[in-house]
Design a protein around this motif. Structure first.
Motif, PDB file in Angstrom:
ATOM      1  N   CYS A  25      32.093  68.930 -49.944  1.00  0.00           N
ATOM      2  CA  CYS A  25      32.207  67.547 -50.431  1.00  0.00           C
ATOM      3  C   CYS A  25      33.415  67.422 -51.339  1.00  0.00           C
ATOM      4  CB  CYS A  25      30.957  67.149 -51.192  1.00  0.00           C
ATOM      5  SG  CYS A  25      29.618  66.701 -50.122  1.00  0.00           S
ATOM      6  N   ARG A  52      25.940  56.166 -48.541  1.00  0.00           N
ATOM      7  CA  ARG A  52      27.396  56.142 -48.342  1.00  0.00           C
ATOM      8  C   ARG A  52      27.859  54.772 -47.835  1.00  0.00           C
ATOM      9  NH1 ARG A  52      26.218  61.678 -47.787  1.00  0.00           N
ATOM     10  NH2 ARG A  52      27.950  63.091 -48.267  1.00  0.00           N
ATOM     11  N   ALA A  71      30.769  63.111 -44.428  1.00  0.00           N
ATOM     12  CA  ALA A  71      30.103  63.848 -43.361  1.00  0.00           C
ATOM     13  C   ALA A  71      28.817  64.497 -43.885  1.00  0.00           C
ATOM     14  CB  ALA A  71      31.035  64.908 -42.772  1.00  0.00           C
ATOM     15  N   PRO A  72      27.769  63.677 -44.120  1.00  0.00           N
ATOM     16  CA  PRO A  72      26.497  64.264 -44.552  1.00  0.00           C
ATOM     17  C   PRO A  72      25.897  65.093 -43.416  1.00  0.00           C
ATOM     18  CG  PRO A  72      26.188  61.966 -43.971  1.00  0.00           C
ATOM     19  CD  PRO A  72      27.670  62.231 -43.907  1.00  0.00           C
ATOM     20  N   GLU A  73      25.055  66.053 -43.796  1.00  0.00           N
ATOM     21  CA  GLU A  73      24.427  66.898 -42.779  1.00  0.00           C
ATOM     22  C   GLU A  73      23.712  66.061 -41.717  1.00  0.00           C
ATOM     23  OE1 GLU A  73      21.404  69.772 -44.173  1.00  0.00           O
ATOM     24  OE2 GLU A  73      20.545  69.423 -42.183  1.00  0.00           O
ATOM     25  N   SER A 132      30.685  75.758 -36.296  1.00  0.00           N
ATOM     26  CA  SER A 132      31.185  74.450 -35.894  1.00  0.00           C
ATOM     27  C   SER A 132      31.532  73.654 -37.132  1.00  0.00           C
ATOM     28  CB  SER A 132      30.154  73.722 -35.039  1.00  0.00           C
ATOM     29  OG  SER A 132      28.882  73.825 -35.604  1.00  0.00           O
ATOM     30  N   PHE A 133      32.436  72.685 -36.992  1.00  0.00           N
ATOM     31  CA  PHE A 133      32.761  71.830 -38.138  1.00  0.00           C
ATOM     32  C   PHE A 133      32.894  70.371 -37.715  1.00  0.00           C
ATOM     33  CE2 PHE A 133      37.282  71.549 -37.126  1.00  0.00           C
ATOM     34  CZ  PHE A 133      37.583  72.776 -36.558  1.00  0.00           C
ATOM     35  N   THR A 134      32.600  69.504 -38.674  1.00  0.00           N
ATOM     36  CA  THR A 134      32.521  68.069 -38.445  1.00  0.00           C
ATOM     37  C   THR A 134      33.215  67.349 -39.594  1.00  0.00           C
ATOM     38  OG1 THR A 134      30.366  68.347 -37.377  1.00  0.00           O
ATOM     39  CG2 THR A 134      30.897  66.134 -38.186  1.00  0.00           C
ATOM     40  N   TYR A 135      34.179  66.524 -39.267  1.00  0.00           N
ATOM     41  CA  TYR A 135      34.831  65.699 -40.286  1.00  0.00           C
ATOM     42  C   TYR A 135      34.814  64.258 -39.821  1.00  0.00           C
ATOM     43  CZ  TYR A 135      38.624  63.518 -42.934  1.00  0.00           C
ATOM     44  OH  TYR A 135      39.365  62.675 -43.718  1.00  0.00           O
ATOM     45  N   SER A 176      27.060  75.601 -39.673  1.00  0.00           N
ATOM     46  CA  SER A 176      27.731  74.341 -39.382  1.00  0.00           C
ATOM     47  C   SER A 176      28.365  73.830 -40.661  1.00  0.00           C
ATOM     48  CB  SER A 176      26.724  73.328 -38.827  1.00  0.00           C
ATOM     49  OG  SER A 176      27.383  72.249 -38.206  1.00  0.00           O
ATOM     50  N   ILE A 177      29.628  73.447 -40.559  1.00  0.00           N
ATOM     51  CA  ILE A 177      30.403  73.075 -41.742  1.00  0.00           C
ATOM     52  C   ILE A 177      30.661  71.572 -41.703  1.00  0.00           C
ATOM     53  CG2 ILE A 177      32.531  73.522 -43.020  1.00  0.00           C
ATOM     54  CD1 ILE A 177      32.782  76.135 -41.252  1.00  0.00           C
ATOM     55  N   PHE A 178      30.357  70.878 -42.796  1.00  0.00           N
ATOM     56  CA  PHE A 178      30.564  69.433 -42.896  1.00  0.00           C
ATOM     57  C   PHE A 178      31.687  69.208 -43.879  1.00  0.00           C
ATOM     58  CE2 PHE A 178      26.414  70.294 -41.350  1.00  0.00           C
ATOM     59  CZ  PHE A 178      26.250  69.368 -40.332  1.00  0.00           C
ATOM     60  N   LEU A 179      32.758  68.611 -43.389  1.00  0.00           N
ATOM     61  CA  LEU A 179      33.998  68.556 -44.153  1.00  0.00           C
ATOM     62  C   LEU A 179      34.208  67.175 -44.756  1.00  0.00           C
ATOM     63  CD1 LEU A 179      36.213  70.479 -41.572  1.00  0.00           C
ATOM     64  CD2 LEU A 179      35.521  71.335 -43.812  1.00  0.00           C
ATOM     65  N   GLU A 214      28.209  71.963 -46.766  1.00  0.00           N
ATOM     66  CA  GLU A 214      28.981  70.728 -46.964  1.00  0.00           C
ATOM     67  C   GLU A 214      30.118  71.001 -47.936  1.00  0.00           C
ATOM     68  OE1 GLU A 214      25.601  67.188 -46.347  1.00  0.00           O
ATOM     69  OE2 GLU A 214      26.821  67.237 -48.171  1.00  0.00           O
TER      70      GLU A 214
END
Lengths: 427, 427
Positions: free
Chosen positions: B325, A420, B348-350, A385-388, B341-344, B323
């Motif tokens: 970053c 942040r 988008a911190p974990e 999964s990915f989150t932006y 899980s990918i944080f882009l 992440e």
């Protein structure tokens, strides 16, 4: 002679012969795995000589051997294998999945990527059995998933592999084939050696050593399942032909003395006729001895009060194979909740699915159809999964995340957000 | 102080601190499981008294207790939990799948049914930790899958459960809740007792006893995974803010002394600045001692030669959390093959994903992202395939199946087809 019970006389747990089998090969297998992990190809060569009587300099099947197999096998059989492969491909193509992305909120992109495994290992048993159908069933879903490299291993008695197996591998699209069997093959696939590459998932049936080895490497690599004895449950009503029902039960029973074939019917006429038919047909089979043991010790006929009750029994048992030998089978499809592969109507014997129709024949046994599925393309992919979030999107929800993190007593989680928010646009 | 390496100096296997942990609780757990299996509720009550100091006549949480929890918790927190649940629901809704059917050949119907599990069990740890996020993440996918009944168990010190956990269960849609923890809870869910119904799958994190119990009942029921220590890999370039990168690493490190936080960067400036920031931030944390152990013993900074190489390293490691970053993170998305899980991007911190964004936080650890996926709706469904042929359709292919069966030495398989061909329309 097969045993008959009224449903009220027998507990659900006793209908199939499902014993929790204990094997005492764990120590021997652990030793083989450690040896392969430590000594690599040298250990594999030693086992090939000891177990298969094969002195092998090169463990991999050569392009010449693969080409020679295509010449050696009857073209008619090759054509049948190709037609079966095309059917299997057509069915499994429908299982392919696509990525998704969600962009409904300002500044937020969420999604899921479908990614094929890098490498899959297919174990194919050797010895007396020769199952090209298993090569097709285990390889084609991996191929459709997009697995980059498919490695097959199979024992080679005296250094030779049955050419039909090599032909099936060719048709299915196996990339590399190794002449290794048993626990040592599982070890080679799980750890990798000088010549065998490490894989991400190992699938395929095998003897007690192979099953135990798969259990022991599970976690380090993925595995398909540890299959128990094969099973069929047949739902038949008073309109059924006893000769056919008995033939279907025997197609299961000939696999293994531990295999179970169970008929559930509301017809005492059918129950008695099938019982008689089994007695008539068993002696005619080449594998009569195996079928006899399975029918007498592990198989049963259950008399239900109605076909509705019969379907309930099937759901309770969650059989690997379920035949609905009834004229209007689709009327029952919605009621069936737990079964690996369902054969609908009077013209769909299990053998049709074992070889040819298209759905997979690697199926959950021992009641695991309650929570497991047939082997499929899903077995050869995984998801990320990915989150932006943009800065503005994070600013809108940041304080809530900090509050949530504090509730869980994880202040550094909150801090990763609040830092942040404090820094704002200066990142 | 965190350790720094150039990529060439360290082997991939040493980047994360992934030890094959041995626990010696196997015997104790086997004993508890056997006790629960044999003695049911009586055993559960005994363990509740021994481990949780709770004398319980009724093991289940009452409707009154659940309603009281909704009154006891700050409405603002409830609103945050509801918003998180809505986000989790929206993401997981996209994972729902539908049946398919293939009717392209005359007289042939093939298909695949998607069927939710009958019953799922959610284990929620108790003790000092209170993780309502886990209740949401483990329950909502089961609910969306259509699981008929969702059972939660959690230890209740002195007979009380943290009301925030009960509120999260209410929001997520848990059907029944039991005050049972540890291996005994896993046993109750796997075998069923007088008051706890048997489930088909057990999910959720837990201590060494819970993990070992899940391992031991695996096969009888399905389980999600045996999670290893939590991990994050951060890809950062020279444009990154060190304070933020360090804060993200610490949000991982505060979990557990065995947790790993690894930064891979091509910037020596960032590497040194993050190292200094970690030293500055650690003492400010309530869980400084845990974070210190994780950073000094299990975490690292790796200097890559380029960000392209950094992505390759991430793929080799297959981290639980990744992440990216970097300012143009989507440019890297196609290259990432192995990560839970990918944080882009930089916003988008974990922690955003741990609580709020929507994707699941139950993720594959220890490199299993090579072949495993985040918890999803797929974990709560299974598939059945079905095959229907008319008599004419079977007649067209019957001989081929007989030939295939004979090739495999299984004559009864062939016979189940040929008997139908012989009888023709008389079935």
């Amino acid at each position: 002679m097969i045993k008959q019970y009224r449903y009220a006389e027998i507990s659900i747990d006793d209908i199939f012969h499902r014993t929790e089998e204990k094997t005492d090969v764990a120590d021997a297998v652990a030793e083989i795995l450690a040896d392969v992990r430590k000594n690599g190809d040298e250990a594999l060569r030693r086992y090939c000589e000891r177990f298969d009587g094969a002195k092998l300099d090169v463990l991999e099947v050569s392009a010449e051997e693969r080409a020679a197999a295509m010449e050696a096998v009857d073209p008619e059989l090759i054509a049948i294998l190709k037609e079966a492969a095309a059917n299997i491909r057509a069915f499994h193509e429908k299982q392919k999945r696509t990525d998704f992305v969600i962009t409904e909120k300002d500044g937020v992109v969420l999604g899921q990527k479908i990614i094929p495994l890098d490498r899959a290992g297919i174990y194919v048993p050797g010895g007396t059995a020769c199952y090209p159908s298993t090569v097709l069933m285990d390889t084609i879903p991996a191929k459709i998933a997009g697995v980059r490299e498919i490695i097959m291993t199979t024992p080679a008695k005296g250094g030779k592999i049955n050419p039909v197996i090599l032909v099936a591998a060719e048709i299915a699209g196996v990339d590399r084939i190794f002449k290794i069997g048993g626990a040592q093959a599982v070890g080679a696939l799980a750890y990798g050696t000088e010549s065998v590459p490490r894989v991400d998932k190992i699938v395929g049936p095998g003897n007690a050593f192979v099953a135990e080895a798969k259990k022991q490497v599970f976690g380090r690599v993925s595995i398909d399942m540890i299959a128990g004895p094969s099973e069929i449950l047949i739902l038949g009503d008073d309109t059924c032909d006893a000769e056919i029902v008995a033939a279907d039960m025997l197609s299961q029973a000939e696999h293994d003395t531990m295999a179970s074939a169970v008929l559930v019917t509301d017809s005492t006429r059918l129950a008695d006729a099938v019982s008689a038919e089994l007695e008539r047909q068993i002696p005619l089979l080449p594998r009569a001895e195996i079928a006899r043991a399975s029918i007498d010790n592990c198989s049963k006929i259950i008399l239900a009060e109605s076909m509705t009750q019969a379907v309930d029994i099937a759901n309770e048992i969650a059989p690997e194979h379920l035949e609905v030998c009834i004229d209007n089978p689709f009327a029952y499809l919605a009621q069936i909740r737990h079964a690996g592969s369902i054969f609908l109507g009077k013209h769909a014997p299990e053998a049709l699915g074992d070889y040819f129709a298209g759905p997979n024949h690697t199926l959950p046994t021992s009641g695991t159809a309650r929570f497991s599925s047939p082997l499929s393309v899903d077995d050869f992919i995984k998801k990320s999964s990915f989150t932006y979030y943009t800065q503005q999107a994070l600013e809108q929800v940041g304080e809530k995340i900090v509050r949530f993190a504090e509730e869980e007593g994880l202040q550094a989680h909150g801090k990763s957000v609040s830092v942040r928010l404090e820094k704002g646009g200066t990142l």
